[in-house]
Design an enzyme around this catalytic site. Structure first.
Site, PDB file in Angstrom:
ATOM      1  N   TYR A 143       0.855  -1.192   0.000  1.00  0.00           N
ATOM      2  CA  TYR A 143       0.000   0.000   0.000  1.00  0.00           C
ATOM      3  C   TYR A 143       0.886   1.235   0.000  1.00  0.00           C
ATOM      4  O   TYR A 143       1.843   1.337   0.763  1.00  0.00           O
ATOM      5  CB  TYR A 143      -0.895   0.001   1.241  1.00  0.00           C
ATOM      6  CG  TYR A 143      -1.726   1.243   1.393  1.00  0.00           C
ATOM      7  CD1 TYR A 143      -2.805   1.493   0.558  1.00  0.00           C
ATOM      8  CD2 TYR A 143      -1.433   2.178   2.383  1.00  0.00           C
ATOM      9  CE1 TYR A 143      -3.576   2.637   0.699  1.00  0.00           C
ATOM     10  CE2 TYR A 143      -2.198   3.326   2.541  1.00  0.00           C
ATOM     11  CZ  TYR A 143      -3.264   3.552   1.695  1.00  0.00           C
ATOM     12  OH  TYR A 143      -4.025   4.686   1.830  1.00  0.00           O
ATOM     13  N   ASP A 238       9.223   2.605  -0.953  1.00  0.00           N
ATOM     14  CA  ASP A 238       8.300   3.253  -0.032  1.00  0.00           C
ATOM     15  C   ASP A 238       8.706   2.832   1.370  1.00  0.00           C
ATOM     16  O   ASP A 238       8.368   1.746   1.832  1.00  0.00           O
ATOM     17  CB  ASP A 238       6.863   2.821  -0.352  1.00  0.00           C
ATOM     18  CG  ASP A 238       5.838   3.405   0.609  1.00  0.00           C
ATOM     19  OD1 ASP A 238       6.251   3.993   1.630  1.00  0.00           O
ATOM     20  OD2 ASP A 238       4.624   3.264   0.343  1.00  0.00           O
ATOM     21  N   LYS A 266       5.943   9.029   8.800  1.00  0.00           N
ATOM     22  CA  LYS A 266       5.856   8.408  10.122  1.00  0.00           C
ATOM     23  C   LYS A 266       6.896   8.941  11.109  1.00  0.00           C
ATOM     24  O   LYS A 266       6.715   9.991  11.696  1.00  0.00           O
ATOM     25  CB  LYS A 266       5.977   6.877  10.003  1.00  0.00           C
ATOM     26  CG  LYS A 266       4.994   6.234   9.032  1.00  0.00           C
ATOM     27  CD  LYS A 266       3.565   6.276   9.490  1.00  0.00           C
ATOM     28  CE  LYS A 266       2.664   5.478   8.578  1.00  0.00           C
ATOM     29  NZ  LYS A 266       1.245   5.616   8.890  1.00  0.00           N
TER      30      LYS A 266
END
Length: 424
Positions: A143, A238, A266
């Site tokens: 994702y 990613d 994050k």
């Protein structure tokens, strides 16, 4: 008697679609109603009903030092007093850029953004602008946020071009994305053969953490890098989840890979909304204002977010946080692995990230992860929640450990997991 969480959820549903501001929070994967959190500190969260829980969500990764870490809170307070946003360059942006480039040598230049989705979306646009090609390869189970090009699922064959995985995504956009099974290098080679000089880039989570948690097999990442170089495609990692969490230099340090572009988020925001993307200078120089690829953000490089992120990263280095996280993770793994194996479940961990699959292994791609018994997982989740442990409310999410988790947390977690599995 109606709980405060139930009252808030009912009120939220009248004003917020689904009652939540991000879908996984709605508990659709486990049933029931979400809990609302009033405060958090260290390894613990407290619900609006006064229930104390050991938290393994950690704001989905950013809370690597635990909630409300004093050094991060001080940095936020200090920065806020100088102004919460400028829309003008500030020194902390430069300091963060220097740190990212020093810790991830594959990143020669970096640009700050406001979310992981914005980072991955910008990587795709940049790859297309740099190569002057349109097609992108992604992997099922990875994702990368909710940009149109990435909300695509695989068709019936390994080389089937994608169909939209969300309403509102044009088929013409989805058709430029090729979805392949993770860990299948032959599928990659076939895709390049059948789309000669059309593929701009390949994007992947080097350690997939959005379909549970599984790992690259053997030499898959190095072979993928070779295929991208051979075919003139941009390799995009990613590392929104793994960046500065699984190691000081992210997954690319662990596996010895230098991707062309990297997306981050994050941990680099200390819990505030933030993202970044960077890579080879010749690619990054294609960005405006120097190059023809447009990208902008009013709040990018926000001084409060930069201060929080810098404080968190510097504290991690000061305390040798990655060794500490590995030690805590190893204790949890030792406690849970035997419990899981007795019941023919699969437990995977890397550093401070872990997942318990309600399936026998091995699990190495989305298809094998989907063999999990989601009904049993839902029962397990609620049983743990009732006993004071908050795991991610979906079988297909990864749990996170922080440096604030203590031995007593691990012991309590192991005891609760054993009780919950016995109850099934």
């Amino acid at each position: 008697m109606t709980s405060r969480s139930t009252e808030l959820f009912l009120a939220a549903r009248s004003r917020i679609p689904g009652g939540v501001n991000s879908p996984v929070r709605a508990f659709r994967g486990v049933g029931g109603e979400p809990v609302f959190v009033e405060r958090a500190k260290g390894s613990r969260i407290w619900t609006v009903d006064g229930v104390e829980l050991i938290d393994y969500v950690g704001s989905w990764g950013p809370a690597i030092l635990g909630h409300a870490c004093p050094v991060v809170v001080r940095a936020v307070c200090d920065a806020s007093q100088r102004g919460v946003s400028f829309g003008i360059p500030n020194p902390l942006e430069v300091e963060m850029a220097d740190l990212i480039c020093a810790w991830m040598p594959a990143i020669e230049k970096v640009r700050m953004v406001n979310s992981g989705t914005e980072a991955t979306m910008s990587c795709l646009r940049l790859a297309r602008g740099f190569t002057r090609r349109d097609k992108i390869i992604k992997f099922a189970g990875c994702y990368h946020g909710h940009a149109d090009s990435l909300l695509v699922k695989a068709g019936s064959g390994a080389l089937t071009h994608g169909q939209p995985d969300s309403a509102g995504v044009p088929r013409t956009v989805a058709g430029e994305t090729i979805v392949l099974p993770f860990n299948n290098i032959e599928a990659i080679r076939a895709a390049f053969r059948e789309n000669k000089e059309q593929i701009a880039g390949v994007i992947l989570e080097p350690i997939p953490a959005n379909a549970g948690l599984f790992f690259p097999r053997g030499d898959f990442l190095h072979q993928l890098q070779e295929e991208c170089a051979r075919n003139g495609a941009v390799l995009i990692f990613d590392e929104v989840m793994t960046g500065f969490r699984v190691a000081r230099g992210g997954a690319q340090q662990l596996y010895g890979i230098r991707p062309d572009l990297t997306a981050l988020g994050k941990v680099i925001g200390g819990g505030l909304p933030v993202g970044a993307f960077g890579g080879r200078a010749e690619i990054m120089d294609c960005l405006s204002p120097d190059g023809p690829v447009y990208q902008a953000g009013t709040l990018s490089g926000n001084p409060v977010a930069m201060a929080a992120g810098l404080a968190q990263l510097q504290e991690l280095e000061r305390i040798d946080g990655w060794k500490l996280l590995e030690d805590i993770g190893a204790k949890l793994e030792k406690a849970l692995l035997s419990i899981a194996s007795e019941r023919k479940l699969t437990f995977y961990r890397i550093g401070s990230m872990f997942c318990l699959f309600f399936a026998s292994g091995p699990i190495f791609d989305l298809e094998s992860a989907q063999h999990s018994d989601t009904k049993k997982f839902a029962q397990f989740f609620h049983s743990c929640l009732e006993r004071g442990i908050y795991f991610p409310p979906s079988q297909f999410e990864t749990a996170f450990i922080s440096t604030a988790h203590r031995d007593e947390d691990i012991e309590q977690t192991a005891r609760v997991v054993g009780e919950a599995l016995t109850k099934l």
